[in-house]
Design an enzyme around this catalytic site. Structure first.
Site, PDB file in Angstrom:
ATOM      1  N   LYS A  46       1.294   5.487  12.066  1.00  0.00           N
ATOM      2  CA  LYS A  46      -0.150   5.686  12.220  1.00  0.00           C
ATOM      3  C   LYS A  46      -0.877   5.383  10.909  1.00  0.00           C
ATOM      4  CE  LYS A  46      -2.254   8.965  15.225  1.00  0.00           C
ATOM      5  NZ  LYS A  46      -2.456  10.375  15.630  1.00  0.00           N
ATOM      6  N   THR A  47      -0.444   6.022   9.836  1.00  0.00           N
ATOM      7  CA  THR A  47      -1.152   5.819   8.573  1.00  0.00           C
ATOM      8  C   THR A  47      -0.880   4.417   8.020  1.00  0.00           C
ATOM      9  OG1 THR A  47       0.669   6.877   7.363  1.00  0.00           O
ATOM     10  CG2 THR A  47      -1.182   8.264   7.991  1.00  0.00           C
ATOM     11  N   PHE A  71      -8.827   2.172  -4.822  1.00  0.00           N
ATOM     12  CA  PHE A  71      -8.657   0.716  -4.784  1.00  0.00           C
ATOM     13  C   PHE A  71      -8.475   0.099  -6.166  1.00  0.00           C
ATOM     14  CE2 PHE A  71     -11.738   2.123  -1.467  1.00  0.00           C
ATOM     15  CZ  PHE A  71     -10.848   2.127  -0.400  1.00  0.00           C
ATOM     16  N   ASN A 111       5.311   6.073   8.373  1.00  0.00           N
ATOM     17  CA  ASN A 111       4.405   6.670   9.363  1.00  0.00           C
ATOM     18  C   ASN A 111       3.630   5.536  10.022  1.00  0.00           C
ATOM     19  OD1 ASN A 111       2.275   7.879  10.757  1.00  0.00           O
ATOM     20  ND2 ASN A 111       2.044   9.528   9.250  1.00  0.00           N
ATOM     21  N   GLY A 132       0.022  -0.844   0.841  1.00  0.00           N
ATOM     22  CA  GLY A 132      -1.392  -0.549   0.603  1.00  0.00           C
ATOM     23  C   GLY A 132      -2.244  -1.783   0.354  1.00  0.00           C
ATOM     24  N   GLU A 133      -1.626  -2.835  -0.156  1.00  0.00           N
ATOM     25  CA  GLU A 133      -2.408  -4.004  -0.531  1.00  0.00           C
ATOM     26  C   GLU A 133      -2.052  -5.249   0.261  1.00  0.00           C
ATOM     27  OE1 GLU A 133      -3.064  -3.472  -5.091  1.00  0.00           O
ATOM     28  OE2 GLU A 133      -1.340  -2.289  -4.524  1.00  0.00           O
ATOM     29  N   ILE A 179       8.997   1.594   7.641  1.00  0.00           N
ATOM     30  CA  ILE A 179       7.637   2.124   7.800  1.00  0.00           C
ATOM     31  C   ILE A 179       7.792   3.635   8.007  1.00  0.00           C
ATOM     32  CG2 ILE A 179       5.578   2.122   9.248  1.00  0.00           C
ATOM     33  CD1 ILE A 179       5.949  -0.462   7.598  1.00  0.00           C
TER      34      ILE A 179
END
Ligand code: FES
Ligand code: FES
Lengths: 775, 204
Positions: free
Chosen positions: A667-668, A257, A665, A738-739, A663
């Site tokens: 799922k992730t 993070f 994946n 991610g953010e 996108i």
């Protein structure tokens, strides 16, 4: 097989993670390893006048106690951080508007245990080496230090704040477009307000650790890292070693993070101690010490002045961000660069300011420019909508823009209103009645709130090595990281899709500095940048194999002009319709195996950006290039319930819709966005590092009193990922995710609390006590 | 102004914790009182260090431990079973959760000595000898019930115990009874889904 991208693929590292065989840094114990522990300063500012280490030395199991006087190797580190990749301020960039806080801050970076100076509470003052972790910790506790204590403070003082940088370095820190005063003179409504966000600590669940082993002049360091090359560059420079003599290994990282990005004092001290004792040493930093030996999200004040005409169109936009920094760094998370990109407005003024206090240096924590500033901006937009009597979504719609309001370049793609439409639909926004307190359920006051999410698309140079065998295996190697982000899986997916192999046949090796260059996993860069390098490597394999098989005397592609052969979903195709699976073609070549290096270089990357990335720095092209502005967008809607009598605040539903290009994946990506939104709940309602102002110290330095969201805090979270195509950002069309999920959540919750109760809360976190006597 | 101070130690020392949480200690059903007699740092010379026996994942292990060694450090550093993680070392996060005689416990809060004679199950002991996974491991993988995976060994053992205890009746109950296991990555909804799927397959 082609459909490995944009599907829900189970993580390739899942079997290791559920069996306890994923190797995190502190799981490695080189033979003969000893244990380290830090003793830290109990005062914030002053001078060490003495240290009694006799009790520590007498502790059974303790082998050595080092102080600033006796850790000789560390002395060679001295001065290194004048301009090096330091932990606190290692963005050495002046490449793009957002990162223009160049060359400034690291010159003053300060490293502990150089001498007797104490500059922040929790500063390391001694390093104990022992036979067991328990003995080392006990030894550290037995060290008694005396200090000459000077005055210290942690108190945000906007009046003492200053503009980031100096002279040229301040470029981009104060930005004016149009005439703010004129914009403010002709408005129908104005919102002028100050929003406050607290200190927060990353608190990854994996504690910080470093294990160092010297063999002659060669050094191996195991350390959880989201930037192995930065770490290696810093260590090599500090110890005068060739980078090839330093191995940095970090295959699995237990959350980062932003906290595990740089070269940190605890790593350097451990390396020095290992050298001094002539044996490998492992340090596991204690949870309380984690608050002061790395970085944090600095507290901030966000000042907004928004003016709009009667139709809601913004005519004036002013944002002044004042953030905390230490006495020796200018830690800048340039949030004004992001806010001013959001809405159309002819008159804009933004300023990026800092206020100093006596702490270790802050840094970047998940959405470092965006979390704080969007709590301010999106709360202010809500206040404006209320003043105008408009639906908050409608206000965003009138001010949506397809051009960057300041830089005047188009967005490469921008699906903000599509996101609002999608989330409004799933959430049931139409059921909202606008009047405050108009929605109740028994003793619960119900509020609906919304906010915009965004995240800049940062793209950095990257390489990747792909080796493919005619037996149907591929090996993908690069110095990227999987900090829980699914990187192992998406790299395998990209290779599988291009090479025509099952995902399981694509082995990915990452998390080592010796591998081909890949950027820091920070700023949501990895999928876009490193992924594009893997993509490029696969295309190169296609071209090279096409050239070989077309020159063969037999075979399906024999005699075809190789320039016309394309690689589609793992099949080489000639214009005349002839084709051959790549793996078959490869098997028919004499070597039966091929290895290439793929490269990602965007046309907007300057030589300086590429050089910076290769040196372990952050050479991002973007989010604004000379041609385009690159951002991912999203919208969040939340239902908040506030109990009429107890003021308990619950979040039964949080929905988000996001558009972030391809996108890889589902799922992730879903987990990443969901995790970000849960971080947003934490920011809104739980997380704060409390401070003792006069003593300048953090108080709740553990994860029982620093409240992280727990399972029972989280209920329905719905994530929708919209289809969006962006051919400009990179060949995969990927923007970072991610953010993105955390941005806007806190404002959406604050807006919903206002809708439920009529109380506007402009300081995070929002607590029950803020509502007592009000709701 | 001059002051004489020791460096701060971890806010809540393990010893204080044991003293102030008698109920938790009792619930462990093991010799806390005996263990507490050995003060950390009392410095037992290595040759006088006690031997203990633990049955770990079905295998009897004899090991020598310092009196102050915690169970998690004995598992990780002495037995090399590094699947069990340390996230705080002070009973706040659940990363170190193992099963002790079938009950879930925070192994950082238990002295290895006091676990003498106990049966311990760690994440390494869940899969069958043929390598096939425990249903909870499979469910976690399928539901993407983690990101970084650091909390996962503790979550999985806790989840197994949660069902065994009969605390998986509803999503709400699971959320409550899994709240001792922090996940900083925020995988909670998927963790609940994993627990529900294993519960349902057991019932079905
Ligand atoms: S490591 Fe034991 S509860 Fe956190
Ligand atoms: S998966 Fe990272 S802490 Fe839970």
């Amino acid at each position: 097989m082609a459909q490995t991208i944009n599907t829900a693929v189970t993580r390739t590292d899942a079997p290791r993670k559920v069996t306890g065989t994923a190797t995190y840094a502190a799981d490695v114990m080189p033979a003969g390893m000893l244990h380290g522990a830090l003793a830290t300063s109990s005062v914030a500012v002053g001078t060490l006048t003495g240290m009694d280490i006799s009790k520590a030395k007498a502790e059974p199991g303790v082998l050595a106690v080092f102080t600033h006087d006796t850790l000789p190797d560390y002395k060679s580190v001295k001065g290194f951080y004048s301009g090096g990749p330091g932990s606190a301020s290692f963005w050495p960039m002046d490449t793009a508007p957002v990162r223009s806080y160049a060359d400034n801050p690291s010159s003053a970076s300060y490293w502990p245990m150089e001498d007797v100076r104490i500059r922040y509470a929790g500063q390391p003052i001694a390093y104990v080496v022992a036979q067991s972790a328990a003995a080392a910790r006990r030894g550290a506790q037995l060290i008694e230090a005396t200090y000459d204590v000077s005055e210290s403070h942690i108190a945000m003082d906007p009046e003492q704040s200053f503009v980031v940088g100096a002279g040229e370095d301040s470029k981009g820190m104060v930005v004016t477009k149009g005439d703010l005063a004129r914009g403010l003179s002709s408005v129908a409504q104005i919102v002028e307000a100050e929003y406050i966000t607290p200190f927060q600590h990353h608190n990854p669940l994996e504690m910080f650790s470093a294990t160092a082993e010297w063999r002659g002049d060669r050094l191996t360091v195991w350390m959880p890292s989201q930037s192995v090359r930065t770490l290696r560059a810093g260590i090599a420079q500090a110890y005068g070693l060739a980078e090839t003599s330093v191995r940095v290994i970090s295959p699995f990282v237990g959350g980062a993070f932003g906290s595990k990005a740089g070269v940190t004092p605890y790593a350097m001290l451990t390396i020095a101690a290992a050298k001094a004792v002539g044996a490998p040493v492992r340090l596991i930093v204690t949870r309380p010490q984690m608050y002061t030996v790395a970085t944090f999200r600095p507290e901030s004040v966000q000042r907004f002045r928004l003016g709009a005409d009667a139709a809601g169109r913004l005519t004036a936009f002013e944002h002044i961000e004042i953030a905390q920094t230490s006495q020796f760094d200018q830690v800048v998370n340039a949030g004004t660069h992001i806010t001013r990109a959001m809405y159309a407005c002819p008159n804009i003024h933004t300023e990026q300011r800092l206020s100093r206090s006596d702490t270790n240096s802050g840094g970047f924590m998940r959405a470092p420019n965006e979390m704080q500033t969007f709590f301010g901006l999106e709360s202010a937009m809500d206040e404006l909508a209320i003043k105008l009597g408009m639906d908050p979504v409608a206000l965003r719609r009138v001010n949506d823009t397809d051009r960057h309001p300041v830089e005047d370049v188009p967005f490469s793609s921008r699906s903000l209103m599509q996101s609002y439409a999608a989330v409004a639909d799933s959430f049931g926004w139409a059921d909202r009645t606008p009047e405050v307190g108009s929605m109740t359920d028994g003793d619960w006051l119900v509020g609906y709130g919304c906010a915009t999410a965004t995240y800049p698309t940062n793209i950095l140079a990257s390489n990747a090595r792909v080796r493919m065998q005619g037996t149907g295996q591929a090996y993908i190697e690069l110095a990227a990281h999987d900090v829980g982000t699914g990187t192992y899986t998406i790299m395998a997916q990209i290779a599988a899709a291009r090479l025509g192999l099952p995902v399981g046949a694509c082995d990915v090796v990452m998390g080592e500095a010796d591998l081909p260059v890949a950027p820091i996993s920070g700023g949501s860069t990895t999928a876009a940048s490193a992924g594009s390098a893997v993509h490029d490597a696969c295309l190169k394999i296609g071209r090279q194999i096409a050239a070989q098989v077309s020159a063969m005397s037999e075979g399906p592609l024999s005699g075809v002009d190789p320039a016309g052969i394309t690689l589609e979903n793992g099949v080489l195709k000639a214009p005349d319709g002839r084709s051959q699976p790549l793996v078959e073609a490869l098997a028919s070549t004499p070597a039966g195996e091929i290895e290439v290096i793929g490269e990602f270089r965007h046309k907007a990357m300057t030589d300086k950006m590429i050089m910076t990335t290769f040196k372990g720095g952050y050479g991002s092209a973007g989010p604004v290039t000379p041609e385009m502005a690159m951002f991912a967008f999203g919208a969040e809607m939340v239902e908040v319930r506030v109990h009429r009598w107890t003021h308990e605040i619950r979040v039964p539903r949080l929905h988000g819709a996001f558009a972030a290009g391809t996108i890889l994946n589902r799922k992730t990506a879903h987990s990443q966005l969901m995790g970000g939104m849960i971080w947003g709940i934490g920011s809104a309602l739980h997380e704060v590092t409390e401070i003792d102002k006069p003593r300048a110290r953090f108080l709740n330095t553990n994860i029982a009193e620093y409240l992280l969201s727990v399972n029972a805090d989280v209920r329905e979270i719905r994530v929708e990922m919209l289809e969006e195509r962006d051919d400009y950002v990179n060949p995969l069309g990927v923007k970072g995710i991610g953010e993105l999920g955390i941005v806007g959540t806190a404002a959406a919750i604050a807006n919903a609390v206002h809708h439920a109760t009529g109380t506007r809360l402009r300081r995070l976190p929002i607590r029950m006590s803020d509502l007592v006597g009000k709701a | 102004m001059t002051s004489k101070t020791s460096p701060p130690c971890d806010g809540l020392s393990r010893r204080n914790f044991l003293r102030t949480t008698g109920a938790a200690g009792a619930a462990l059903g093991v010799g806390i009182r005996h263990a507490a007699a050995h003060q950390p740092g009392s410095g037992v010379p290595p040759d006088a260090q006690p031997k203990i026996e633990l049955t770990v994942n079905g295998r009897l292990r004899t090991l020598t431990v310092e009196p102050r060694t915690t169970l998690v450090e004995a598992l990780r550093d002495t037995l090399g079973l590094t699947g069990t993680k340390i996230g705080c070392n002070q009973g706040q996060c659940g990363a170190c959760t193992v099963l002790l005689n079938g009950d879930r416990v925070n192994s950082c809060l238990i002295l290895a000595l006091s676990a003498n004679g106990a049966e311990i199950t760690t994440i390494e002991g869940l899969a069958n000898p043929d390598g096939s996974l425990h249903p909870m491991q499979t469910a976690f993988a399928e539901q993407d019930a983690f990101q970084c995976g650091y909390c996962t060994p503790g979550q999985i053992l806790s989840a197994i115990a949660c069902i065994d205890e009969g605390h998986a009746g509803s999503a709400d109950e699971i959320r409550e009874y899994m709240s001792g296991n922090l996940c900083r990555c925020g995988a909670y909804p998927n963790i609940v889904a994993a627990v529900e799927s294993v519960r349902d397959s057991k019932e079905g």
